[in-house]
Scaffold this motif. Structure first.
Motif, PDB file in Angstrom:
ATOM      1  N   GLY B 233       0.969  -1.296   0.099  1.00 22.74           N
ATOM      2  CA  GLY B 233      -0.305  -0.198   0.070  1.00 22.74           C
ATOM      3  C   GLY B 233       0.823   1.036   0.095  1.00 22.74           C
ATOM      4  O   GLY B 233       2.061   0.968   0.492  1.00 22.74           O
ATOM      5  N   GLU B 237      -1.243   4.370   4.010  1.00 27.74           N
ATOM      6  CA  GLU B 237      -2.411   3.536   4.687  1.00 27.74           C
ATOM      7  C   GLU B 237      -0.911   2.333   5.184  1.00 27.74           C
ATOM      8  O   GLU B 237      -1.888   2.226   6.600  1.00 27.74           O
ATOM      9  CB  GLU B 237      -2.167   2.237   3.198  1.00 27.74           C
ATOM     10  CG  GLU B 237      -3.105   3.455   2.332  1.00 27.74           C
ATOM     11  CD  GLU B 237      -3.323   2.568   0.868  1.00 27.74           C
ATOM     12  OE1 GLU B 237      -4.439   3.386   0.477  1.00 27.74           O
ATOM     13  OE2 GLU B 237      -2.839   1.588   0.484  1.00 27.74           O
ATOM     14  N   ARG B 241      -2.578   2.410   8.588  1.00 26.45           N
ATOM     15  CA  ARG B 241      -3.787   1.433   8.710  1.00 26.45           C
ATOM     16  C   ARG B 241      -2.795   0.165   8.609  1.00 26.45           C
ATOM     17  O   ARG B 241      -3.060  -0.341   7.372  1.00 26.45           O
ATOM     18  CB  ARG B 241      -4.838   1.226   7.977  1.00 26.45           C
ATOM     19  CG  ARG B 241      -5.756   2.711   8.173  1.00 26.45           C
ATOM     20  CD  ARG B 241      -7.365   1.974   7.938  1.00 26.45           C
ATOM     21  NE  ARG B 241      -6.931   2.542   5.960  1.00 26.45           N
ATOM     22  CZ  ARG B 241      -7.335   3.407   5.802  1.00 26.45           C
ATOM     23  NH1 ARG B 241      -7.278   4.761   6.327  1.00 26.45           N
ATOM     24  NH2 ARG B 241      -7.553   3.548   4.581  1.00 26.45           N
ATOM     25  N   ASP B 386     -11.717   1.445   8.729  1.00 25.67           N
ATOM     26  CA  ASP B 386     -11.428   0.221   7.195  1.00 25.67           C
ATOM     27  C   ASP B 386     -13.007   0.175   6.396  1.00 25.67           C
ATOM     28  O   ASP B 386     -12.856   0.246   5.801  1.00 25.67           O
ATOM     29  CB  ASP B 386     -11.356  -1.123   7.934  1.00 25.67           C
ATOM     30  CG  ASP B 386      -9.598  -1.109   8.626  1.00 25.67           C
ATOM     31  OD1 ASP B 386      -9.206   0.089   8.472  1.00 25.67           O
ATOM     32  OD2 ASP B 386      -9.711  -2.674   8.595  1.00 25.67           O
TER      33      ASP B 386
END
Lengths: 287, 388
Positions: B233, B237, B241, B386
């Protein structure tokens, strides 16, 4: 710092060594410049006095070359040309083939490479005398007797010692260099020719000098495989100064001719000296 | 410029050592991709498989839509910059740069020499021009006549870059190209490579073990561990995350703090603390062991006389802690604190009142915290972020 005595001792030893090694050469020079009678006497009686040529016979040198072989001048010039051809081909063949095989053993991964390498090393343990007769029979069956082929062709199949030396040297070349060459569009052959060979110059210098000296001075192989007078190399042609009973009649001329044949080896060594000595001491390639 | 598609790519060495396990990734045209991970994670192997320097044990690699598994490196139209530069030591800078082009000439062989002399001359002149142009761009024009051994590390790396650049390949591959340079030069070259990418818009794949380098360079990054792709990613990201605890710990400096505990009744409970998990973010969390991950900049150190009492709040929890060590960075400082038996790092504004060994209150902010399944590589437990 070494003490003065230590230094003196080292120099004394070195000088003694040099004198010992140079003595035969000087003796050759001295004898080559004598008249036939004086030379004969010197070889029989010896003595320190005979080591200093009092009346140098410089014409012995052209005379020697002229009288070499059965035909005036032609014998020497033929032998010189033969020696040059055989030696250059054998030297080039040994260097090229040994580096190629050395690269394969150092860089290519293939089934059986290790046993093959060991077998190749094993051939170094085999005395030349053992293979002499089988080789002669082989070359005779191939119809190669009285040609240069037996002296030249085997050189193109590598020499175990030089292959070993190349392999050790090539193994130290960074892998990334060869990978860069592969990405730059080189195949194995291109890598060998454009990257490996230029980087292994010191090993090539050693291989070339050793092979040159060995082939130039080789007496046995040309004697066995070459039969006609006009095929003889210099080392064999020198034999024409011996009479049919093995005795030497014109020892002064033999020495003059022998000294002349040594010249190319000495010149080559001097020319390759820098590379050569670097190669002996150098184990790594700068990346 | 080209896309690169890896489909279930694996690499197995003899002895069943699996260096790369079924990597499936698609890199877009002109993208700067960074493969990052600790040593031995398979990132270099993956790069070398794209280059064709390593045989592919399973799966397919496609460059520009063409499967290249069986193609030798020279036919893949890729150029690579190596960690140790790999400049040919016996060639000048100019020859090093021209080498690849000279070998790819149409009229380079004997026929060119004999029958197409004009074309041959034109080709050589074009190569000279290209080398000169590239050298100018990289500022190495004055070095063209030098041998690599007469260059400094930075200059060598520039030449290596130039050698790749001059070929104008579809894909540039970089194998840890900056790791032999000193810190300052590394940052300089990093900016230069980034600028190069912006200018050429070429597809680039870059391998590094340095997550900071990855974060600053990448359009998208592939985080790997033990041959397995952990996350693919954008740097943002991966940072905000992370797919699992490994990525969370690997990306970002200082390293994320992890607290082992369990989820119980909508709260995270550890030895000395209990934090209510906002239901908006972690709805319906099943009870069980879990790890809470908090970035150092989410910790606040409160210098309070009443240190010793713990309190909870909606956006986090304040816990009693002891200052273990202080590292001053100039404008900020890293404070290592012990909370119960866990050592954690807080990155905070300079605060001269803090002393090593002192008692403080540490506020753990849950705003950017993550919950992971327990275990070293525990997956991030889904949160409401998410959904968007």
């Amino acid at each position: 710092m070494r003490s003065r005595t230590e230094k003196t001792l080292i120099y004394a030893l070195l000088i003694a060594g040099t004198v010992t090694f140079l003595f035969p050469l000087w003796w050759m020079v001295a004898v080559s410049l004598k008249t036939p009678e004086a030379a004969q006497a010197a070889t029989v009686r010896g003595g320190i006095a005979s080591l200093v040529p009092t009346d140098p016979q410089w014409h012995n040198y052209p005379d020697a070359l002229m009288q070499m072989g059965s035909v005036r001048w032609t014998g020497f010039l033929d032998a010189l040309a033969n020696s040059v051809v055989v030696t250059i081909l054998a030297t080039a063949g040994t260097a090229l083939s040994s580096s190629l095989v050395g690269m394969a053993f150092a860089r290519m991964r293939f089934r059986g490479s290790r046993p093959m390498f060991l077998v190749m090393l094993g051939t170094m343990m085999l005395p030349a005398q053992v293979t002499m007769i089988p080789l002669f029979i082989l070359f005779r069956n191939l119809g190669w007797i009285d040609t240069f082929l037996p002296l030249v062709v085997p050189a193109f199949f590598g020499n175990a010692f030089f292959i070993f030396m190349y392999r050790q040297f090539i193994a130290q070349i960074p892998e990334a260099l060869l990978e860069a060459a592969r990405l730059d569009g080189q195949g194995w052959f291109g890598i060998w020719w454009r990257v490996i060979l230029p980087l292994t110059r010191p090993v090539t210098a050693i291989t070339a000098v050793f092979t040159f000296i060995f082939t130039w001075n080789d007496f046995l192989a040309p004697l066995i495989y070459l039969q006609s007078d006009d095929q003889a190399t210099l080392s064999v042609a020198l034999n024409s100064f011996r009479n049919q009973y093995g005795g030497i009649t014109k020892v002064n001329l033999l020495m003059a001719a022998s000294l002349t044949t040594m010249v190319p080896c000495i010149l080559l060594f001097l020319a390759a000296q820098k590379q050569f000595i670097e190669g002996l001491g150098k184990g790594a390639v700068k990346g | 410029m080209a896309t690169i598609e890896l489909n279930c790519v694996s690499k197995t060495y003899t002895g069943d050592v699996r260096a790369v396990r079924e990597a499936t990734l698609a890199f877009r045209d002109g993208e700067f991709i960074v493969l990052v991970g600790p040593s031995g994670c398979g990132k270099s192997t993956l790069l070398r498989m794209i280059a064709g320097l390593e045989a592919i044990s399973g799966g397919t690699v496609a460059i520009g839509g063409r499967v290249v598994n069986e193609l030798p490196p020279k036919d893949r139209d890729v150029a690579m910059v190596f960690q140790n530069y790999a400049l040919y030591p016996h060639m000048t800078v100019e020859k090093n740069m021209a080498f690849g082009l000279l070998r790819r000439r149409k009229h380079g062989g004997i026929s060119g020499l004999l029958f197409h002399r004009a074309e041959r001359r034109a080709e050589l002149a074009a190569i000279d021009r290209k080398v000169l142009d590239t050298a100018r761009t990289l500022g190495i024009e004055p070095l063209l006549a030098r041998l690599p051994r007469a260059l400094s590390g930075g200059q060598r790396q520039r030449v290596a870059l130039g050698r790749a650049l001059v070929r104008e390949p579809q894909v540039f591959l970089f194998d840890e190209p900056l790791s032999n340079l000193d810190a300052r030069l590394r940052i300089e070259m990093r900016a230069e490579i980034r600028e190069l990418h912006r200018r050429t818009k070429a597809s680039m794949v870059y391998v590094t073990h340095d997550q900071e380098e990855a974060m600053t360079l990448a359009d998208r990054m592939v985080v790997m561990k033990f041959g397995v792709v952990q996350q693919f990613g954008t740097p943002g990201e991966c940072y905000a995350r992370p797919a699992n605890r490994f990525v969370a710990g690997f990306v970002g400096t200082p390293v994320m703090n992890f607290i082992e505990g369990r989820v119980d009744g909508g709260a995270f409970v550890a030895a000395d603390m209990r934090v209510t998990l906002p239901a908006a973010r972690w709805p319906r969390m099943p009870a069980g062991p879990a790890t809470l991950g908090v970035r150092p900049d989410q910790l606040r150190v409160l210098y309070r006389a009443d240190a010793g009492a713990s309190s909870t709040a909606a956006d986090g929890a304040s816990v009693a802690a002891t200052v273990r060590s202080i590292e001053r960075l100039g404008d900020r400082m890293d404070v290592a604190v012990m909370i119960g038996g866990t050592r954690m790092t807080a990155r905070i504004e300079n605060d001269d009142r803090l002393v090593e060994g002192g008692s403080v209150l540490v506020h753990i902010g849950l705003g950017a915290a993550h919950l992971f399944a327990s275990g070293e590589d525990g997956a991030r437990l889904g949160d409401a972020h998410d959904a968007g």
